[in-house]
Design a protein around this motif. Structure first.
Motif, PDB file in Angstrom:
ATOM      1  N   UNK A  32      -9.442  -0.967   7.871  1.00  0.00           N
ATOM      2  CA  UNK A  32      -9.237   0.288   6.839  1.00  0.00           C
ATOM      3  C   UNK A  32      -7.801   1.023   7.034  1.00  0.00           C
ATOM      4  N   UNK A  33      -7.461   1.388   8.319  1.00  0.00           N
ATOM      5  CA  UNK A  33      -6.059   1.758   8.652  1.00  0.00           C
ATOM      6  C   UNK A  33      -5.048   1.088   8.331  1.00  0.00           C
ATOM      7  N   UNK A  34      -5.072  -0.272   8.418  1.00  0.00           N
ATOM      8  CA  UNK A  34      -4.045  -1.333   8.064  1.00  0.00           C
ATOM      9  C   UNK A  34      -3.841  -1.202   6.591  1.00  0.00           C
ATOM     10  N   UNK A  35      -4.967  -1.083   5.957  1.00  0.00           N
ATOM     11  CA  UNK A  35      -4.815  -0.934   4.565  1.00  0.00           C
ATOM     12  C   UNK A  35      -4.219   0.146   3.961  1.00  0.00           C
ATOM     13  N   UNK A  36      -4.724   1.360   4.661  1.00  0.00           N
ATOM     14  CA  UNK A  36      -4.127   2.724   4.131  1.00  0.00           C
ATOM     15  C   UNK A  36      -2.503   2.780   4.577  1.00  0.00           C
ATOM     16  N   UNK A  37      -2.083   2.140   5.828  1.00  0.00           N
ATOM     17  CA  UNK A  37      -0.845   2.220   6.046  1.00  0.00           C
ATOM     18  C   UNK A  37      -0.117   1.192   5.024  1.00  0.00           C
ATOM     19  N   UNK A  38      -0.535   0.105   4.593  1.00  0.00           N
ATOM     20  CA  UNK A  38       0.078  -0.711   3.764  1.00  0.00           C
ATOM     21  C   UNK A  38       0.199  -0.076   2.188  1.00  0.00           C
ATOM     22  N   UNK A  39      -0.776   0.580   1.762  1.00  0.00           N
ATOM     23  CA  UNK A  39      -0.852   1.380   0.554  1.00  0.00           C
ATOM     24  C   UNK A  39       0.240   2.516   0.857  1.00  0.00           C
ATOM     25  N   UNK A  40       0.517   3.231   1.956  1.00  0.00           N
ATOM     26  CA  UNK A  40       1.319   4.245   2.105  1.00  0.00           C
ATOM     27  C   UNK A  40       2.818   3.746   1.776  1.00  0.00           C
ATOM     28  N   UNK A  41       2.927   2.482   2.338  1.00  0.00           N
ATOM     29  CA  UNK A  41       4.466   2.157   2.537  1.00  0.00           C
ATOM     30  C   UNK A  41       4.751   1.303   1.214  1.00  0.00           C
ATOM     31  N   UNK A  42       3.824   0.596   0.406  1.00  0.00           N
ATOM     32  CA  UNK A  42       4.194   0.007  -0.663  1.00  0.00           C
ATOM     33  C   UNK A  42       4.159   1.012  -1.902  1.00  0.00           C
ATOM     34  N   UNK A  43       3.164   1.899  -2.014  1.00  0.00           N
ATOM     35  CA  UNK A  43       3.188   2.830  -3.126  1.00  0.00           C
ATOM     36  C   UNK A  43       3.611   4.179  -3.005  1.00  0.00           C
ATOM     37  N   UNK A  44       4.096   4.672  -1.663  1.00  0.00           N
ATOM     38  CA  UNK A  44       4.657   5.861  -1.664  1.00  0.00           C
ATOM     39  C   UNK A  44       5.954   5.836  -0.867  1.00  0.00           C
ATOM     40  N   UNK A  45       6.317   4.899   0.282  1.00  0.00           N
ATOM     41  CA  UNK A  45       7.508   5.037   1.005  1.00  0.00           C
ATOM     42  C   UNK A  45       8.675   4.252   0.144  1.00  0.00           C
ATOM     43  N   UNK A  46       8.201   2.984  -0.267  1.00  0.00           N
ATOM     44  CA  UNK A  46       8.931   2.057  -0.743  1.00  0.00           C
ATOM     45  C   UNK A  46       9.519   2.369  -2.183  1.00  0.00           C
ATOM     46  N   UNK A  47       8.501   2.604  -3.361  1.00  0.00           N
ATOM     47  CA  UNK A  47       9.075   2.930  -4.640  1.00  0.00           C
ATOM     48  C   UNK A  47       9.647   4.227  -4.740  1.00  0.00           C
ATOM     49  N   UNK A  48      10.590   4.487  -5.899  1.00  0.00           N
ATOM     50  CA  UNK A  48      11.027   5.961  -6.096  1.00  0.00           C
ATOM     51  C   UNK A  48       9.866   7.153  -6.380  1.00  0.00           C
ATOM     52  N   UNK A  49       8.945   6.476  -7.172  1.00  0.00           N
ATOM     53  CA  UNK A  49       7.774   7.487  -7.642  1.00  0.00           C
ATOM     54  C   UNK A  49       6.489   7.020  -7.081  1.00  0.00           C
ATOM     55  N   UNK A  50       5.712   7.664  -6.854  1.00  0.00           N
ATOM     56  CA  UNK A  50       4.276   7.110  -6.206  1.00  0.00           C
ATOM     57  C   UNK A  50       3.592   6.453  -7.473  1.00  0.00           C
ATOM     58  N   UNK A  51       2.900   5.251  -7.009  1.00  0.00           N
ATOM     59  CA  UNK A  51       2.528   4.130  -7.791  1.00  0.00           C
ATOM     60  C   UNK A  51       0.970   4.013  -7.502  1.00  0.00           C
ATOM     61  N   UNK A  52       0.245   5.185  -7.248  1.00  0.00           N
ATOM     62  CA  UNK A  52      -1.121   5.036  -6.870  1.00  0.00           C
ATOM     63  C   UNK A  52      -1.858   6.580  -7.396  1.00  0.00           C
ATOM     64  N   UNK A  53      -2.981   6.215  -7.950  1.00  0.00           N
ATOM     65  CA  UNK A  53      -3.554   7.782  -8.311  1.00  0.00           C
ATOM     66  C   UNK A  53      -4.046   8.343  -6.865  1.00  0.00           C
ATOM     67  N   UNK A  54      -3.950   9.788  -7.073  1.00  0.00           N
ATOM     68  CA  UNK A  54      -4.390  10.662  -6.074  1.00  0.00           C
ATOM     69  C   UNK A  54      -5.654  10.281  -5.664  1.00  0.00           C
ATOM     70  N   UNK A  55      -6.637   9.988  -6.298  1.00  0.00           N
ATOM     71  CA  UNK A  55      -8.225   9.719  -5.874  1.00  0.00           C
ATOM     72  C   UNK A  55      -7.973   8.326  -5.039  1.00  0.00           C
ATOM     73  N   UNK A  56      -7.355   7.654  -5.508  1.00  0.00           N
ATOM     74  CA  UNK A  56      -7.580   6.138  -4.942  1.00  0.00           C
ATOM     75  C   UNK A  56      -6.992   6.508  -3.486  1.00  0.00           C
TER      76      UNK A  56
END
Length: 763
Positions: free
Chosen positions: A241-265
């Motif tokens: 679960x932590x690896x999945x969370x870290x990957x989501x952080x990198x792909x959807x928040x750190x890498x793109x210019x704007x967040x690419x994931x809903x807040x609830x997700x």
């Protein structure tokens, strides 16, 4: 009565030691009970931290426009107020209030007062205020651990579990901060560079702490395999679960210019990671409780065993005392029998010319007959009836031999003995005596009496002494010769050792010099030597032409030709050139290895500069040769490349990562092919291909992701290709991959020739 008192005196230290050991075990038991109390307080503190982290994340989301957590946020307000007050009361009861507790409680009450008066806080103030409260209580974790002895050195099992239960809240807080920062950024649909950098730093810290946790838990499972079935599923789920969370952080928040994931997700993903670590915390606490309970049980068993063994010892000592009393009665009976035998022996001694002695071992009284005393020139009343008197008369050089004979007899090794020693006469000289005797044992096999006779053998010993002296003189002469030979041999060995040490010292001094200087002049000297050799060979050729001018029957000519045949001159001329050439090649290889190391590291070239990519590839191949040579053959298909403006050491790192990965992809034996070429006038490309197992289609999209790896645990970090991608991107280039399962993989690196071309490409 005296013996009873003696028995009590002997038992008193033993019982005291038993009491002290029992007190020590009881102290250990109390210490473990205190540790269990501390764990309960840490568990309560963990619940407070969990609610505070949830309150921070939900409050941050609400201040950015997300209102789906409002009802839960109200419940957390009441729960936190009650729990923090209860926790403060527990600190007061124990008298271990942390230094930071008062500060956090003061801030929390002020914050509640502001909420009640409807004073709005900004998202940043809310996040910072929660961080202050949480960090203060994280610090109080260490205070509680110290107060309850949880940080003291114990067994490995308890140490690993305690370390995990103390460090897990900090790991949970890092994940919670990531969840809060990410949820806030998603809620306002933007994320600034500072938040990106903070999220990336937190993800790196969480990843590192997760690896440390997995390593420590594996060590714990190796020490106590019984914990593995219960904790491994929870640990694996938490890591997943932590690896999945870290990957989501990198792909959807750190890498793109704007967040690419809903807040609830995003919030749910962070919560899932937190929940599994909370489950792991509870499992570790249960495991630690079980371990401490087992230790308490072991201590109880030890106390039972301690007092049981002490009772057994007391019983044994009472039995020994009973046997001692019984033995005393036996000795009294034997004394009466000995008295009768003494009277009988007195009649026998009167009829012999040898000296008679009789030693009562129980009372240390020894009887010497009149003949025994007159043999040495003493009167009847001049020698005491103690063994010490006999021992004082024995020559010091013979005392050990005499005592050994008596001792062997007393220990039952033999029932009789015969020994020769010297006794001191009244005039101060020594008389040689042959002593013979036997031992008398009681029913228990203990010696109680020794008796025997003395015979004067002085004349025989005198003759033997003269013979011995002659033999001794001969032996001394022989020994002197052997000693002289031994000294000569030692001197020879010392000389050899000195020469060895001198040689080692010279070698160490030579090795200490810098490599490049001696290699340089050796290479130069070999070149000069090659020139000299060629000159000598030309001179020899001239001499050979002059041989025809000499008379064929000339003796010197005959001897010269015989010498040439014996020395095989033609072979020597050819071989000496070959030897010099091979030596120059060897020195050139040494220079090449040193230069390759410098080329690979580029320690003097840390800035942008023009570099030869072929040279960088060759030096990198030399560095990783040991990794490749057993797995693959390297084929170089270089094209024409201009110099490229780049950071050479970073590109060498990219080449090394790709070459090592290519070698690892080959199972048994294969081929690695390196191709280079130009693409237009402003771009160069480098292809690195292997005949390995290839990359599956599902992994092709993830190979450049940080922390992604297909290698086993401990064999790869998943950062090699990610870092290579970043370096190539930094140079304004592209890195592409083509792969087919079972046939191999090709990586292509495309780079602009100059930095000006990089800027044009970006524009």
């Amino acid at each position: 009565m005296l013996l009873v008192l003696l028995l009590l005196v002997l038992m008193l230290p033993f019982l005291s030691a038993i009491y002290l050991l029992d007190a020590q075990l009881q102290t250990q038991s109390q210490f473990i009970e205190r540790q269990k109390t501390g764990i309960r307080y840490i568990n309560f503190l963990r619940r407070v931290l969990e609610h505070a982290q949830q309150h921070r994340g939900m409050g941050n989301a609400r201040r950015h426009g997300e209102h789906e957590f409002d009802s839960r946020l109200s419940e957390l307000d009441a729960d936190l107020d009650q729990e923090i007050q209860e926790l403060e009361n527990r600190y007061d009861q124990l008298g271990i209030i942390p230094r930071t507790s008062g500060k956090s409680m003061k801030w929390y009450k002020q914050w509640l007062n502001l909420q009640q008066h409807q004073v709005a806080m900004t998202a940043e103030d809310n996040f910072d205020a929660h961080n202050i409260l949480i960090n203060e209580y994280l610090a109080s974790l260490q205070d509680v651990a110290d107060a309850f002895g949880l940080t003291l050195d114990t067994d490995l099992e308890t140490r690993y579990l305690t370390d995990a239960i103390i460090r897990l809240p900090a790991q949970i807080e890092n994940i919670a901060q990531m969840r809060g920062l990410g949820t806030g950024a998603v809620a306002r649909s933007r994320i600034d560079p500072i938040e990106k950098e903070r999220l990336f730093s937190l993800s790196q810290l969480v990843s590192k702490e997760m690896e440390n946790l997995v390593r420590n838990m594996n060590l714990l499972f190796r020490y106590d395999a019984a914990l593995k079935p219960r904790m491994t599923p929870i640990l694996d789920q938490g890591v997943e679960q932590t690896s999945r969370f870290l990957m989501m952080t990198y792909q959807d928040l750190v890498e793109p210019d704007t967040p690419a994931v809903p807040a609830a997700v995003y919030f749910s993903a962070g919560t899932a990671a937190l929940d599994h670590f909370f489950y792991l915390f509870d499992a570790i606490q249960q495991g630690l409780d079980g371990v401490l309970a087992r230790h308490l049980t072991d201590i109880r068993y030890k106390r039972i065993l301690l007092w049981g063994s002490s009772l057994l010892v007391v019983v044994v000592m009472v039995m020994i005392y009973y046997m001692f009393l019984r033995q005393q009665k036996t000795r009294q009976r034997l004394w009466g029998e000995l008295h009768e035998k003494e009277e009988r022996l007195d009649l026998i001694m009167r009829g012999t010319r040898d000296g008679i002695w009789d030693w009562d071992l129980l009372h240390d009284r020894i009887y010497f007959s009149s003949r025994w005393k007159t043999m040495l020139g003493y009167d009847d009343d001049e020698i005491e009836d103690r063994f010490a008197a006999l021992q004082a008369l024995i020559h010091p050089d013979d005392l050990g031999l005499a005592l050994m004979a008596w001792l062997e007899c007393m220990e039952g090794e033999q029932d009789a003995f015969a020994v020769e020693y010297r006794l001191k006469t009244r005039e101060g000289g020594y008389c040689w005596i042959q002593a013979r005797g036997l031992i008398l044992m009681d029913e228990g096999g203990n010696p109680v009496r020794m008796a025997g006779s003395h015979t004067d053998i002085s004349k025989r010993k005198q003759a033997n002494e003269e013979k011995r002296r002659a033999e001794e003189a001969l032996r001394k002469s022989h020994a002197q010769l052997q000693e002289a030979h031994h000294h000569l041999q030692e001197s020879h060995e010392q000389l050899l050792q000195s020469e060895k040490l001198a040689a080692i010292g010279q070698l160490a001094a030579g090795v200490a010099h810098e490599i490049n200087n001696p290699v340089g002049y050796v290479y130069s000297n070999l070149g000069t030597l090659q020139g000299y050799t060629d000159s000598l060979c030309r001179v020899l050729a001239r001499y050979e032409k002059l041989e025809s001018l000499l008379a064929k029957d000339e003796p010197e000519l005959q001897r010269l030709r015989a010498l040439k045949t014996d020395l095989d001159l033609e072979y020597l001329k050819n071989d000496v050139r070959s030897l010099v050439s091979e030596s120059r090649e060897g020195i050139a290889r040494v220079k090449g290895i040193v230069q390759d190391l410098k080329d690979f590291s580029h320690v003097d070239e840390a800035e942008w500069q023009w570099a030869d990519l072929h040279r960088g590839l060759d030096s990198t191949l030399n560095i990783v040769n040991n990794e490749i040579k057993y797995k693959a053959n390297v084929v170089r298909e270089y094209g024409e490349l201009p110099a490229v403006e780049c950071l050479a050491s970073q590109l060498n790192q990219v080449f090394m990562n790709l070459l090592v990965n290519a070698a690892h992809a080959i199972k048994d034996q294969g081929t690695i092919t390196i191709r280079t070429g130009m693409e237009g006038e402003n771009k160069v490309w480098v292809d690195i291909s292997d005949t390995g197992r290839g990359i599956s289609a599902e992994n092709m999209k993830k190979i450049f992701d940080p922390f992604f790896t297909t290698k086993g645990v401990g064999k790869g970090t998943g950062l090699g290709l990610s870092l290579s991608y970043g370096i190539v991107s930094k140079h304004g280039g592209l890195i592409e991959v083509e792969s087919e399962r079972g046939k191999g993989t090709t990586f292509r690196i495309s780079l602009p020739v100059s930095r000006s071309n990089q800027k044009k490409g970006k524009d």
